[in-house]
Write an enzyme that holds these catalytic residues in place. Structure first.
Site, short mmCIF file in Angstrom:
data_model
loop_
_atom_site.label_atom_id
_atom_site.label_comp_id
_atom_site.label_asym_id
_atom_site.label_seq_id
_atom_site.Cartn_x
_atom_site.Cartn_y
_atom_site.Cartn_z
N GLU A 205 0.85 -1.21 -0.09
CA GLU A 205 0.08 0.10 0.10
C GLU A 205 0.82 1.30 -0.06
O GLU A 205 0.90 2.14 0.85
CB GLU A 205 -0.79 -0.03 1.33
CG GLU A 205 -2.14 -1.21 0.97
CD GLU A 205 -3.24 -0.95 1.95
OE1 GLU A 205 -3.32 0.15 2.61
OE2 GLU A 205 -4.27 -1.59 1.69
N GLU A 385 -5.40 -8.36 0.33
CA GLU A 385 -6.21 -8.04 1.47
C GLU A 385 -7.71 -7.74 1.03
O GLU A 385 -7.96 -7.14 0.22
CB GLU A 385 -5.60 -6.76 2.07
CG GLU A 385 -4.21 -7.12 2.64
CD GLU A 385 -3.81 -5.80 3.47
OE1 GLU A 385 -4.44 -5.01 3.94
OE2 GLU A 385 -2.45 -5.56 3.72
C1 FCB Z 1 -4.87 -2.02 5.13
C2 FCB Z 1 -3.48 -2.38 5.65
C3 FCB Z 1 -3.42 -3.41 6.98
C4 FCB Z 1 -4.55 -3.09 7.62
C5 FCB Z 1 -5.97 -3.11 6.77
C6 FCB Z 1 -7.02 -3.07 7.70
O1 FCB Z 1 -4.59 -0.85 4.64
O2 FCB Z 1 -2.51 -2.90 4.63
O3 FCB Z 1 -2.27 -3.32 7.57
O4 FCB Z 1 -4.51 -2.15 8.58
O5 FCB Z 1 -5.91 -2.14 5.79
#
Ligand code: FCB
Length: 480
Positions: A205, A385
């Site tokens: 990210e 994610e």
């Molecule tokens: C993302 C992050 C992770 C966690 C999730 C909820 O942005 O990569 O570390 O905080 O959100």
């Protein structure tokens, strides 16, 4: 027990409705099987990779052990007023000592993949220079435990815990020295671990930590840089990614796969007409110009350069080539839609609509990979994610019935299955997160885990979503 109905009334109601269903089903449909047996579960591709994810600072704890240096998140979380509940991750999930038990939790899910991150300040406490001799020992143990349990490790090299020394010495990502230091660290890890780690994510990210950490001052290191300096930091991050890809290829074993995990600025066509879909493709390129587009196209879009004007990053043609070093996969972190797009007659041909009051939008996990695959011609996408926090409470019987999370996952996975069944090349899915953990500026107030964690006792407890996810994974399908 039956509320306002008597037992007899209840039996009568139940009987009548059963009769009703049977009658209408028979007349509407000649298939003799009961309706419930005729629904096919919606399957995922045969070799689809199911996984779960965490990151080092959020779970490890043990911040002063075995020669670990400080990270910018140690400094930031210890600065009063930065973390909502005043906490820090000095102990967090104590995963550094409890990793064996935690690998057991992964195993219980039935998943075959685990995405975790390596803490750069454990490996190079000063960011550069001599590696800490004990720096990779913990990851050695973790990898062995994972492989012993049949779980494929996916390592992320940078999940935001920059060595504080680099921030102090050169301003962190404000300097291309950090890009180079990152590549050296990447090469070292690749040399040491690619006998067991076959998949490496460089940076997690970039969009989030650059904007939040260097632009708005919300995340570590808490800076509010003017646009030109922010764009330059952004450039150093993608440059760091490209240099790291090259270092991993140079020092890792042959066959090591490399990519990155980005929180794509996720665009959804407001109404799915062909015109709006086309508009959404154009918008996706522009709204991701500083990260995904430059990495995957090797140039900053005209729109980005025009819009940035004098604040555009300074770069060379050589750097663009490095930034665009070929990746083996692209990871997309997808939580919620960020922009609803419609076609427009005016330049640039698309427009962003006002955001709806509800943030619910599971179709984003269908559209984002579909559009990314189309505009950048991708053949391997991971959802690196996806997940949700929810108001997880222990019920009177000691269980956590996190039906909000179950509902969220059911809707998102239904849309993901829609994507894979149409041939969108999503090869795997990593659910965030294995267990509740230190959720950055929210501290321990936001719970994202499949497993509930009591941070006083460190007890882990499966929430209801564990049963849900385990079932999806076991059947490789969503729906009954
Ligand atoms: C993302 C992050 C992770 C966690 C999730 C909820 O942005 O990569 O570390 O905080 O959100």
């Amino acid at each position: 027990m039956f509320g306002k109905f008597s037992r007899r009334q209840f039996a009568r109601l139940a009987g009548l409705s059963a009769l009703g269903i049977a009658t209408s089903a028979r007349s509407a449909d000649r298939d003799a099987r009961p309706v419930s047996d005729r629904h096919a579960a919606a399957g995922f591709p045969k070799d689809f990779i199911w996984g779960t994810a965490t990151s080092s600072y959020q779970i490890e704890g043990a911040v002063d052990e075995d020669g670990r240096g400080r990270s910018i998140w140690d400094t930031f979380s210890h600065t009063p007023g930065k973390i909502a509940d005043g906490s820090n991750a000095d102990r967090a999930n104590d995963h550094y000592h409890r990793y064996r038990q935690d690998v057991g939790l992964i195993k219980q899910l039935g998943v075959k993949a685990y995405r975790f991150s390596i803490a750069w300040p454990r490996v190079f406490p000063e960011g550069t220079g001599a590696p800490n001799p004990k720096g990779l020992d913990f990851y050695d143990r973790l990898l062995d435990e994972l492989l012993h349990n049949g779980i494929e490790p996916y390592a992320t090299l940078y999940h935001w815990d920059l060595p504080q020394a680099l921030q102090d010495r050169v301003g962190g990502w404000q300097s291309s020295d950090t890009s180079k230091a990152f590549a050296d660290y990447a090469g070292y890890v690749a040399q040491r671990l690619t006998d067991r780690v076959k998949n490496i994510f460089t940076i997690n990210e970039a969009g989030r930590f650059v904007n939040f950490g260097y632009g708005w001052g919300i995340d570590a290191p808490g800076l509010k840089l003017p646009l030109a300096e922010l764009n330059q930091a952004r450039h150093h991050v993608v440059l760091g990614h490209g240099l790291a890809v090259q270092a991993i290829r140079a020092h890792g074993r042959g066959g090591t796969k490399v990519g990155f995990a980005e929180n794509i600025a996720a665009c959804v066509p407001a109404i799915d007409t062909p015109e709006n879909v086309r508009a959404t493709e154009m918008a996706t390129r522009e709204l991701n110009a500083g990260f995904l587009s430059v990495i995957l196209e090797g140039q900053y879009t005209e729109g980005f350069l025009e819009y940035s004007g004098a604040a555009a990053p300074k770069f060379t043609a050589d750097e663009l080539k490095i930034i665009a070093s070929p990746n083996d996969f692209v990871g997309l972190n997808i939580y919620a839609p960020q922009f609803y797009i419609a076609a427009s007659d005016k330049k640039p041909g698309w427009t962003v609509l006002p955001f709806p009051a509800s943030r619910i939008g599971p179709e984003v996990i269908y559209w984002a990979p579909r559009i990314a695959a189309k505009i950048w011609n991708l053949d391997t996408i991971y959802i690196s994610e996806n997940g949700t926090s929810s108001e997880d409470k222990l019920a009177a019987d000691g269980q956590v019935y996190d039906l909000d999370r179950v509902m969220f996952l059911r809707n998102y996975l239904t849309q993901l299955q829609r994507a894979t069944s149409e041939g969108v090349p999503v090869r795997g899915y990593f659910l965030w997160s294995l267990m509740d953990n230190f959720e950055w500026i929210f501290g321990f107030e936001q719970r994202f885990g499949l497993y509930h964690v009591d941070f006083d006792t460190q007890a882990r407890l499966p929430k209801m979503s564990v049963s849900f996810y385990r079932d999806v994974v076991a059947r490789n399908a969503i729906g009954a």
